[in-house]
Design a protein around this motif. Structure first.
Motif, PDB file in Angstrom:
ATOM      1  N   SER A 171      29.891  72.631 -64.952  1.00  0.00           N
ATOM      2  CA  SER A 171      30.188  73.638 -65.654  1.00  0.00           C
ATOM      3  C   SER A 171      29.426  74.779 -65.375  1.00  0.00           C
ATOM      4  CB  SER A 171      30.481  73.331 -67.018  1.00  0.00           C
ATOM      5  OG  SER A 171      29.217  73.111 -67.914  1.00  0.00           O
ATOM      6  N   GLY A 172      28.141  74.835 -65.394  1.00  0.00           N
ATOM      7  CA  GLY A 172      27.192  75.682 -65.104  1.00  0.00           C
ATOM      8  C   GLY A 172      27.137  76.268 -63.870  1.00  0.00           C
ATOM      9  N   ASP A 173      27.349  75.388 -62.792  1.00  0.00           N
ATOM     10  CA  ASP A 173      27.594  75.713 -61.497  1.00  0.00           C
ATOM     11  C   ASP A 173      28.900  76.512 -61.236  1.00  0.00           C
ATOM     12  OD1 ASP A 173      25.498  74.502 -60.707  1.00  0.00           O
ATOM     13  OD2 ASP A 173      26.257  72.882 -59.632  1.00  0.00           O
ATOM     14  N   LEU A 174      29.869  76.102 -61.921  1.00  0.00           N
ATOM     15  CA  LEU A 174      31.056  76.894 -61.964  1.00  0.00           C
ATOM     16  C   LEU A 174      31.167  78.319 -62.182  1.00  0.00           C
ATOM     17  CD1 LEU A 174      34.086  76.627 -61.022  1.00  0.00           C
ATOM     18  CD2 LEU A 174      34.734  75.934 -63.486  1.00  0.00           C
ATOM     19  N   LYS A 175      30.223  78.433 -63.321  1.00  0.00           N
ATOM     20  CA  LYS A 175      30.143  79.842 -63.823  1.00  0.00           C
ATOM     21  C   LYS A 175      29.248  80.772 -63.085  1.00  0.00           C
ATOM     22  CE  LYS A 175      30.295  78.432 -68.644  1.00  0.00           C
ATOM     23  NZ  LYS A 175      29.526  78.189 -70.018  1.00  0.00           N
ATOM     24  N   ALA A 176      28.327  79.879 -62.431  1.00  0.00           N
ATOM     25  CA  ALA A 176      27.476  80.799 -61.277  1.00  0.00           C
ATOM     26  C   ALA A 176      28.168  81.233 -60.081  1.00  0.00           C
ATOM     27  CB  ALA A 176      26.241  79.625 -60.951  1.00  0.00           C
ATOM     28  N   MET A 180      28.842  84.926 -58.604  1.00  0.00           N
ATOM     29  CA  MET A 180      28.506  85.218 -57.260  1.00  0.00           C
ATOM     30  C   MET A 180      29.548  85.750 -56.512  1.00  0.00           C
ATOM     31  SD  MET A 180      25.740  82.386 -55.860  1.00  0.00           S
ATOM     32  CE  MET A 180      26.504  80.955 -56.397  1.00  0.00           C
ATOM     33  N   HIS A 181      30.681  85.627 -56.736  1.00  0.00           N
ATOM     34  CA  HIS A 181      32.153  85.868 -56.118  1.00  0.00           C
ATOM     35  C   HIS A 181      32.080  87.477 -56.549  1.00  0.00           C
ATOM     36  CE1 HIS A 181      36.361  87.348 -55.777  1.00  0.00           C
ATOM     37  NE2 HIS A 181      36.247  86.275 -54.753  1.00  0.00           N
ATOM     38  N   GLY A 182      31.616  87.912 -57.510  1.00  0.00           N
ATOM     39  CA  GLY A 182      31.724  89.514 -57.825  1.00  0.00           C
ATOM     40  C   GLY A 182      30.569  90.064 -57.544  1.00  0.00           C
ATOM     41  N   GLY A 183      29.285  89.407 -57.028  1.00  0.00           N
ATOM     42  CA  GLY A 183      28.275  89.990 -56.530  1.00  0.00           C
ATOM     43  C   GLY A 183      27.407  90.564 -57.771  1.00  0.00           C
ATOM     44  N   LYS A 184      27.589  89.688 -58.907  1.00  0.00           N
ATOM     45  CA  LYS A 184      26.853  90.093 -60.071  1.00  0.00           C
ATOM     46  C   LYS A 184      25.779  89.335 -59.999  1.00  0.00           C
ATOM     47  CE  LYS A 184      31.184  90.530 -62.857  1.00  0.00           C
ATOM     48  NZ  LYS A 184      31.917  90.150 -63.944  1.00  0.00           N
ATOM     49  N   PRO A 185      24.631  89.829 -60.689  1.00  0.00           N
ATOM     50  CA  PRO A 185      23.163  89.469 -60.898  1.00  0.00           C
ATOM     51  C   PRO A 185      23.436  87.746 -61.461  1.00  0.00           C
ATOM     52  CG  PRO A 185      22.998  91.713 -61.678  1.00  0.00           C
ATOM     53  CD  PRO A 185      24.510  91.241 -61.454  1.00  0.00           C
ATOM     54  N   PRO A 203      24.087  88.561 -55.297  1.00  0.00           N
ATOM     55  CA  PRO A 203      24.371  87.721 -54.497  1.00  0.00           C
ATOM     56  C   PRO A 203      25.697  87.975 -53.677  1.00  0.00           C
ATOM     57  CG  PRO A 203      25.173  87.252 -56.632  1.00  0.00           C
ATOM     58  CD  PRO A 203      24.129  88.597 -56.725  1.00  0.00           C
ATOM     59  N   SER A 204      25.684  87.432 -52.418  1.00  0.00           N
ATOM     60  CA  SER A 204      26.779  87.553 -51.510  1.00  0.00           C
ATOM     61  C   SER A 204      26.779  86.440 -51.013  1.00  0.00           C
ATOM     62  CB  SER A 204      26.469  88.592 -50.599  1.00  0.00           C
ATOM     63  OG  SER A 204      27.773  88.792 -49.679  1.00  0.00           O
ATOM     64  N   VAL A 205      28.118  85.478 -50.972  1.00  0.00           N
ATOM     65  CA  VAL A 205      28.496  84.382 -50.810  1.00  0.00           C
ATOM     66  C   VAL A 205      30.050  84.340 -50.369  1.00  0.00           C
ATOM     67  CG1 VAL A 205      28.386  81.746 -50.849  1.00  0.00           C
ATOM     68  CG2 VAL A 205      26.617  83.257 -51.926  1.00  0.00           C
ATOM     69  N   ASN A 206      30.294  84.333 -48.815  1.00  0.00           N
ATOM     70  CA  ASN A 206      31.774  84.229 -48.516  1.00  0.00           C
ATOM     71  C   ASN A 206      31.960  82.866 -48.320  1.00  0.00           C
ATOM     72  OD1 ASN A 206      33.319  87.071 -48.183  1.00  0.00           O
ATOM     73  ND2 ASN A 206      30.952  87.436 -47.902  1.00  0.00           N
ATOM     74  N   VAL A 207      33.135  82.276 -48.339  1.00  0.00           N
ATOM     75  CA  VAL A 207      33.567  80.918 -48.228  1.00  0.00           C
ATOM     76  C   VAL A 207      34.673  80.874 -47.023  1.00  0.00           C
ATOM     77  CG1 VAL A 207      34.399  78.934 -49.111  1.00  0.00           C
ATOM     78  CG2 VAL A 207      32.837  80.304 -50.229  1.00  0.00           C
ATOM     79  N   SER A 208      34.518  79.856 -46.243  1.00  0.00           N
ATOM     80  CA  SER A 208      35.461  79.575 -45.242  1.00  0.00           C
ATOM     81  C   SER A 208      35.482  78.076 -45.192  1.00  0.00           C
ATOM     82  CB  SER A 208      35.108  80.002 -43.754  1.00  0.00           C
ATOM     83  OG  SER A 208      36.024  79.765 -42.965  1.00  0.00           O
ATOM     84  N   GLY A 209      36.670  77.436 -45.305  1.00  0.00           N
ATOM     85  CA  GLY A 209      36.672  75.960 -45.191  1.00  0.00           C
ATOM     86  C   GLY A 209      38.253  75.628 -45.023  1.00  0.00           C
TER      87      GLY A 209
END
Length: 238
Positions: A171-176, A180-185, A203-209
């Motif tokens: 659940s904590g990972d999901l919130k994190a 990160m999707h919004g680039g928030k601290p 944070p900047s994480v894009n996803v491809s899969g």
């Protein structure tokens, strides 16, 4: 049909050529290509929609297709430019590491009087463009050294979706991830006693899969929808 004509010329040609060569729908190449382009921008720019509303360059693209439909070669073709950058980065890092180890060996042979005044050699940092590990803790360590951001690329995203159902930490990972999707601290707690907390300002994480339809149905839970996580994914089923 996927609107390939709306892509920049070089990207559109890349999509058309590889889709024709592999024999797949252009969307199979275009979706991971868009994620790679978004990762190239990273957190260097944000788009300002209103004076107090900005959005990061973030795209989580998921190609939904059955086994044997050409998912893997399509993703490999789309991400080839990133893989080329990654290869060059590793070669540079290995050369710098060899030089560092030689400097460190020389440093350690210095007399004690000289050693106190001398500066210890600094180990090189590996520039990362792509990650495969989906745990927030390991991702935070990579982002700490690569502040512009990275691309999470997985040929099979089932492990990523499934990790959020392990409620001991999920659940904590999901919130994190949503932050990160919004680039928030984002603040990430680690098991390490040396550096127990990592704070990522932008944070900047894009996803491809890719994922198979049946697996997607099994992996997506109510928590994914209730949290808004699912709404942040660009699903494409060619």
């Amino acid at each position: 049909p996927f609107p390939t004509d709306t892509l920049p010329t070089a990207a559109a040609e890349h999509v058309r050529a590889h889709a024709a060569a592999i024999g797949v729908d252009e969307a199979m190449i275009a979706i991971p290509t868009l994620a790679a382009l978004a990762a190239a921008v990273g957190n260097a720019f944000r788009i300002q929609l209103k004076p107090t509303w900005t959005e990061a360059s973030t795209l989580w693209g998921v190609v939904v297709a059955p086994s044997g439909s050409g998912k893997s070669p399509s993703m490999d073709a789309a991400l080839r430019p990133i893989l080329d950058l990654e290869r060059a980065s590793f070669e540079k890092y290995e050369a710098e590491l060899t030089a560092y180890e030689a400097e460190l060996a020389d440093f350690q042979t210095l007399p004690k009087m000289v050693l106190r005044r001398a500066s210890k050699p600094t180990p090189p940092l590996l520039t990362r463009y792509r990650v495969g590990d989906t745990t927030v803790e390991s991702l935070g360590a990579v982002l700490g050294d690569n502040s512009r951001g990275v691309l999470l690329a997985r040929d099979e995203l089932a492990g990523w979706f499934g990790s959020f159902d392990r409620y001991a930490s999920g659940s904590g990972d999901l919130k994190a991830w949503i932050e990160m999707h919004g680039g928030k601290p984002t603040v990430i707690d680690r098991k390490s006693s040396r550096n127990p907390v990592i704070r990522i300002d932008r944070p900047s994480v894009n996803v491809s899969g890719t994922i198979q339809p049946e697996v997607l149905r099994d992996q997506m839970s109510k928590a994914h929808f209730a949290s808004g996580f699912a709404a942040r994914l660009l699903f494409c089923e060619p």
